[in-house]
Design a protein around this motif. Structure first.
Motif, mmCIF file in Angstrom:
data_model
loop_
_atom_site.group_PDB
_atom_site.id
_atom_site.type_symbol
_atom_site.label_atom_id
_atom_site.label_comp_id
_atom_site.label_asym_id
_atom_site.label_seq_id
_atom_site.Cartn_x
_atom_site.Cartn_y
_atom_site.Cartn_z
ATOM 1 N N UNK A 1 0.753 -8.122 -3.254
ATOM 2 C CA UNK A 1 0.303 -6.816 -2.763
ATOM 3 C C UNK A 1 -1.210 -6.829 -2.606
ATOM 4 N N UNK A 2 -1.688 -6.115 -1.588
ATOM 5 C CA UNK A 2 -3.127 -6.009 -1.355
ATOM 6 C C UNK A 2 -3.469 -4.579 -0.973
ATOM 7 N N UNK A 3 -4.604 -4.103 -1.472
ATOM 8 C CA UNK A 3 -5.097 -2.781 -1.094
ATOM 9 C C UNK A 3 -6.571 -2.904 -0.761
ATOM 10 N N UNK A 4 -7.041 -2.049 0.130
ATOM 11 C CA UNK A 4 -8.446 -2.069 0.503
ATOM 12 C C UNK A 4 -9.318 -1.444 -0.572
ATOM 13 N N UNK A 5 -8.743 -0.567 -1.387
ATOM 14 C CA UNK A 5 -9.491 0.125 -2.430
ATOM 15 C C UNK A 5 -8.526 0.605 -3.499
ATOM 16 N N UNK A 6 -8.988 0.641 -4.747
ATOM 17 C CA UNK A 6 -8.164 1.202 -5.815
ATOM 18 C C UNK A 6 -7.956 2.700 -5.630
ATOM 19 N N UNK A 7 -8.757 3.318 -4.769
ATOM 20 C CA UNK A 7 -8.542 4.733 -4.464
ATOM 21 C C UNK A 7 -7.188 4.941 -3.780
ATOM 22 N N UNK A 8 -6.603 3.870 -3.240
ATOM 23 C CA UNK A 8 -5.283 3.948 -2.616
ATOM 24 C C UNK A 8 -4.147 3.799 -3.622
ATOM 25 N N UNK A 9 -4.482 3.463 -4.859
ATOM 26 C CA UNK A 9 -3.464 3.121 -5.857
ATOM 27 C C UNK A 9 -3.266 4.289 -6.816
#
Length: 241
Positions: A209-217
């Motif tokens: 899994x990949x996210x651009x920012x932890x703000x998305x998590x």
């Protein structure tokens, strides 16, 4: 049969956090400290060379820097002394001001509210890890530091140790990481990994899994990852209108 949408997703047994570049923005401090140390002896150090050390165990970085210094200038330094100087410089910077990565503190607060234990798993030494952890008292049930494991990242040992200290199955943990070295460590430990690229790009890989920012998590995203779903928003483009 569709799952009951009213049933909350099962959160991971624990969330294991990398520190440098994932929780706090310390990578620029490390790069500045490396550049200053080598520059004092007349050695060059490029940004690209600095990026190659991101996520490394500190003894390995110390060996690389000492070898680079000797090759360029003939000056020999003990790699352990190199590491000690770097750690001292970064601790001083972090003590003056902690720069959190976007979304990190909010996610820690959500996990605490849900009763999900967290561990801080870093290749930085305990002096720096405790400096950061003290700013958020109670956020981390355990801290695993780089000077307390026999094999650092990319070996699985740090994350396996964190799971052991928490008394949870590594396979039920979610790791938050920003570097290829750290991601390799979490994956080798059998954890689910969420990559949040910062200083270096993270390529896609099966099961990653990949996210651009932890703000998305949030808790729901972590529950989906813990259940085996791959969440990848890096490089995602908006839908056509």
């Amino acid at each position: 049969m569709q799952p009951d949408s009213a049933t909350p997703p099962t959160p991971p047994a624990a969330v294991l956090w990398d520190m440098d570049g994932t929780l706090v923005d310390t990578e620029p401090h490390w790069i500045a400290a490396e550049t200053a140390l080598l520059g004092r002896y007349g050695a060059s150090w490029t940004h690209e060379q600095a990026l190659s050390l991101v996520g490394n165990a500190l003894p390995e970085s110390g060996r690389v820097l000492a070898a680079h210094l000797e090759a360029e200038t003939g000056v020999r330094l003990d790699p352990a002394a190199v590491v000690a100087e770097l750690v001292e410089a970064v601790v001083a910077q972090v003590s003056a001001a902690v720069v959190w990565r976007p979304g990190a503190v909010e996610l820690l607060e959500a996990l605490a509210g849900a009763g999900v234990p967290c561990a801080l798993v870093t290749m930085s030494y305990r002096s720096l890890a405790e400096t950061v952890a003290r700013v958020l008292p109670g956020a981390f049930a355990v801290v695993v530091a780089g000077d307390e494991v026999e094999r650092g990242k990319p070996a699985p040992d740090p994350y396996l140790r964190a799971a052991e200290l928490l008394g949870v199955d590594p396979a039920r943990c979610v790791v938050l990481e920003d570097s290829p070295t750290g991601i390799a460590s979490g994956e080798a430990a059998g954890c689910r990994v969420v990559a949040c690229p910062h200083m270096v790009p993270i390529p896609p890989a099966p099961g990653r899994s990949r996210v651009a920012s932890l703000a998305e998590v949030d808790l729901a995203v972590l529950a989906r990852v813990a259940a085996g779903e791959v969440v990848d928003t890096v490089g995602a483009t908006p839908a056509e209108p």
